[in-house]
Write an enzyme that holds these catalytic residues in place. Structure first.
Site, PDB file in Angstrom:
ATOM      1  N   LYS A   1       1.782  -4.856   0.067  1.00 60.66           N
ATOM      2  CA  LYS A   1       0.667  -5.763   0.369  1.00 60.66           C
ATOM      3  C   LYS A   1       0.450  -6.783  -0.752  1.00 60.66           C
ATOM      4  O   LYS A   1       0.238  -7.955  -0.490  1.00 60.66           O
ATOM      5  CB  LYS A   1      -0.641  -4.975   0.575  1.00 60.66           C
ATOM      6  CG  LYS A   1      -0.564  -3.884   1.615  1.00 60.66           C
ATOM      7  CD  LYS A   1      -1.922  -3.221   1.831  1.00 60.66           C
ATOM      8  CE  LYS A   1      -2.513  -2.548   0.606  1.00 60.66           C
ATOM      9  NZ  LYS A   1      -1.768  -1.377   0.094  1.00 60.66           N
TER      10      LYS A   1
ATOM     11  N   ARG B   1     -10.965   0.140   2.724  1.00 58.71           N
ATOM     12  CA  ARG B   1     -10.198   1.377   2.621  1.00 58.71           C
ATOM     13  C   ARG B   1     -10.897   2.540   3.305  1.00 58.71           C
ATOM     14  O   ARG B   1     -10.352   3.644   3.347  1.00 58.71           O
ATOM     15  CB  ARG B   1     -10.018   1.729   1.150  1.00 58.71           C
ATOM     16  CG  ARG B   1      -8.636   1.362   0.563  1.00 58.71           C
ATOM     17  CD  ARG B   1      -8.699   1.712  -0.897  1.00 58.71           C
ATOM     18  NE  ARG B   1      -7.472   1.956  -1.565  1.00 58.71           N
ATOM     19  CZ  ARG B   1      -6.798   1.054  -2.292  1.00 58.71           C
ATOM     20  NH1 ARG B   1      -7.193  -0.193  -2.311  1.00 58.71           N
ATOM     21  NH2 ARG B   1      -5.745   1.414  -2.969  1.00 58.71           N
TER      22      ARG B   1
ATOM     23  N   ARG C   1       7.433   0.030  -9.690  1.00 59.52           N
ATOM     24  CA  ARG C   1       6.564  -1.148  -9.765  1.00 59.52           C
ATOM     25  C   ARG C   1       6.222  -1.498 -11.219  1.00 59.52           C
ATOM     26  O   ARG C   1       5.879  -0.629 -12.010  1.00 59.52           O
ATOM     27  CB  ARG C   1       5.287  -0.827  -8.984  1.00 59.52           C
ATOM     28  CG  ARG C   1       4.300  -1.943  -8.925  1.00 59.52           C
ATOM     29  CD  ARG C   1       3.478  -1.875  -7.683  1.00 59.52           C
ATOM     30  NE  ARG C   1       2.517  -0.777  -7.680  1.00 59.52           N
ATOM     31  CZ  ARG C   1       1.713  -0.528  -6.656  1.00 59.52           C
ATOM     32  NH1 ARG C   1       1.776  -1.270  -5.572  1.00 59.52           N
ATOM     33  NH2 ARG C   1       0.864   0.467  -6.720  1.00 59.52           N
TER      34      ARG C   1
ATOM     35  N   ARG D   1       1.388   0.533 -14.128  1.00 62.53           N
ATOM     36  CA  ARG D   1      -0.019   0.902 -14.028  1.00 62.53           C
ATOM     37  C   ARG D   1      -0.200   2.388 -14.313  1.00 62.53           C
ATOM     38  O   ARG D   1       0.627   3.191 -13.900  1.00 62.53           O
ATOM     39  CB  ARG D   1      -0.526   0.613 -12.609  1.00 62.53           C
ATOM     40  CG  ARG D   1      -0.840  -0.833 -12.377  1.00 62.53           C
ATOM     41  CD  ARG D   1      -1.057  -1.147 -10.933  1.00 62.53           C
ATOM     42  NE  ARG D   1      -1.799  -0.127 -10.190  1.00 62.53           N
ATOM     43  CZ  ARG D   1      -2.143  -0.245  -8.914  1.00 62.53           C
ATOM     44  NH1 ARG D   1      -1.811  -1.350  -8.251  1.00 62.53           N
ATOM     45  NH2 ARG D   1      -2.796   0.698  -8.301  1.00 62.53           N
TER      46      ARG D   1
ATOM     47  N   ARG E   1      -2.997   9.552  -4.250  1.00 65.07           N
ATOM     48  CA  ARG E   1      -3.390   8.289  -3.599  1.00 65.07           C
ATOM     49  C   ARG E   1      -2.873   8.227  -2.169  1.00 65.07           C
ATOM     50  O   ARG E   1      -3.539   7.697  -1.279  1.00 65.07           O
ATOM     51  CB  ARG E   1      -2.892   7.092  -4.418  1.00 65.07           C
ATOM     52  CG  ARG E   1      -3.711   6.913  -5.698  1.00 65.07           C
ATOM     53  CD  ARG E   1      -3.037   6.014  -6.709  1.00 65.07           C
ATOM     54  NE  ARG E   1      -2.831   4.669  -6.229  1.00 65.07           N
ATOM     55  CZ  ARG E   1      -1.851   3.873  -6.651  1.00 65.07           C
ATOM     56  NH1 ARG E   1      -0.995   4.294  -7.559  1.00 65.07           N
ATOM     57  NH2 ARG E   1      -1.734   2.671  -6.157  1.00 65.07           N
TER      58      ARG E   1
HETATM   59  P1  AMP Z   1      -4.873  -0.678  -5.593  1.00 65.18           P
HETATM   60  O1  AMP Z   1      -4.479  -1.633  -6.676  1.00 65.18           O
HETATM   61  O2  AMP Z   1      -5.321  -1.380  -4.346  1.00 65.18           O
HETATM   62  O3  AMP Z   1      -3.826   0.363  -5.325  1.00 65.18           O
HETATM   63  O4  AMP Z   1      -6.160   0.109  -6.129  1.00 65.18           O
HETATM   64  C1  AMP Z   1      -6.111   0.894  -7.298  1.00 65.18           C
HETATM   65  C2  AMP Z   1      -7.279   1.874  -7.315  1.00 65.18           C
HETATM   66  O5  AMP Z   1      -8.526   1.150  -7.324  1.00 65.18           O
HETATM   67  C3  AMP Z   1      -7.374   2.789  -6.107  1.00 65.18           C
HETATM   68  O6  AMP Z   1      -6.561   3.936  -6.223  1.00 65.18           O
HETATM   69  C4  AMP Z   1      -8.860   3.132  -6.108  1.00 65.18           C
HETATM   70  O7  AMP Z   1      -9.176   4.066  -7.124  1.00 65.18           O
HETATM   71  C5  AMP Z   1      -9.497   1.794  -6.518  1.00 65.18           C
HETATM   72  N1  AMP Z   1      -9.744   0.933  -5.332  1.00 65.18           N
HETATM   73  C6  AMP Z   1      -9.149  -0.251  -5.031  1.00 65.18           C
HETATM   74  N2  AMP Z   1      -9.625  -0.769  -3.904  1.00 65.18           N
HETATM   75  C7  AMP Z   1     -10.543   0.109  -3.443  1.00 65.18           C
HETATM   76  C8  AMP Z   1     -11.383   0.159  -2.295  1.00 65.18           C
HETATM   77  N3  AMP Z   1     -11.360  -0.817  -1.357  1.00 65.18           N
HETATM   78  N4  AMP Z   1     -12.214   1.236  -2.158  1.00 65.18           N
HETATM   79  C9  AMP Z   1     -12.265   2.212  -3.077  1.00 65.18           C
HETATM   80  N5  AMP Z   1     -11.481   2.249  -4.178  1.00 65.18           N
HETATM   81  C10 AMP Z   1     -10.630   1.201  -4.374  1.00 65.18           C
END
Ligand code: AMP
Length: 218
Positions: free
Chosen positions: A13, A88, A127, A162, A173
């Site tokens: 994404k 989410r 990544r 990360r 996750r």
């Molecule tokens: P991502 O970069 O989208 O994989 O997000 C990294 C982390 O940020 C996730 O594993 C969650 O802990 C938090 N996070 C990101 N977006 C959301 C969301 N929409 N709702 C809740 N937690 C989020």
């Protein structure tokens, strides 16, 4: 265009959002990036979110919705946006719906990125993110060169992994995705907004598939 990108961590994404930003001149709104910026800047929100993120769990809906509302109110989002990693949960999707209904600008489409579960872990472990510009690379699929460097910044910004991309956290996750986020597939399907793509292809092919969907809606 107002677009939601839906899909498991590692389904591409972020990479595709970054490409669409350049082509369509609309911003990528990544709640993960917004949260990481808060963590970097040491804000109160960032301090609260960090331990939740490091554990691979979800930050609470109210915090996320507040952050998104603030971001979408900025002028660059007036012509549209790509929501990457948001919503989410069902309450987040309801919150988004209400936010957009209030300004009379409903979503155009939710695109689901389908990738086999066993491929996701490999993708995520490869990544790397540029510390300079935030561009995402993958040592398996879009090699950042030898020695590894950012093709956008050139020069020497570091490419980093990360902290929540290590294998144990990734497994959590993916579980969280299946339990809390996957129900959004039916949510958007029921509203006639869902389009699915096979995202298990090379980056250019996936971009072409997305563009086809957007052309049909646009
Ligand atoms: P991502 O970069 O989208 O994989 O997000 C990294 C982390 O940020 C996730 O594993 C969650 O802990 C938090 N996070 C990101 N977006 C959301 C969301 N929409 N709702 C809740 N937690 C989020």
């Amino acid at each position: 265009m107002r677009i939601v990108f839906l899909g498991a961590p590692g389904s591409g994404k972020g990479t595709q959002s970054q490409r669409l930003v350049e082509r369509h001149g609309i911003p990528q709104v990544s709640t993960g990036d917004l949260l990481r910026a808060h963590v970097r800047e040491g804000t109160e929100l960032g301090r609260r979110a960090k331990s939740v993120m490091d554990a691979g769990k979800l930050v609470d809906d109210a915090t996320i919705l507040g952050m998104v509302e603030e971001r979408l109110a900025r002028p660059d989002a007036a012509r549209g946006f790509i929501l990457d990693g948001f919503p989410r949960t069902i309450p987040q999707a309801d919150g988004l719906d209400a936010m957009l209904a209030a300004i009379g600008q409903p979503l155009d489409v939710a695109i689901l990125f389908n990738v086999d579960a066993d491929k996701l872990i490999k993708r995520i472990s490869g990544r790397r993110t540029c510390e300079g510009c935030g561009r995402v690379f993958n040592v398996h699929t879009s090699p950042p060169g030898t020695p590894p460097h950012c093709t956008q910044c050139g020069d020497q910004p570091r490419l980093v992994q990360r902290p929540d991309d290590d294998e144990e956290v990734v497994t959590r996750r993916l579980d969280v995705y299946n339990e809390q986020t996957r129900p959004l597939v039916d949510y958007y399907r029921a509203r006639g907004l869902l389009r699915e793509i096979d995202a298990d292809a090379d980056v250019d092919a996936v971009t072409r598939r997305i563009e086809q969907i957007l052309q049909r809606r646009g």
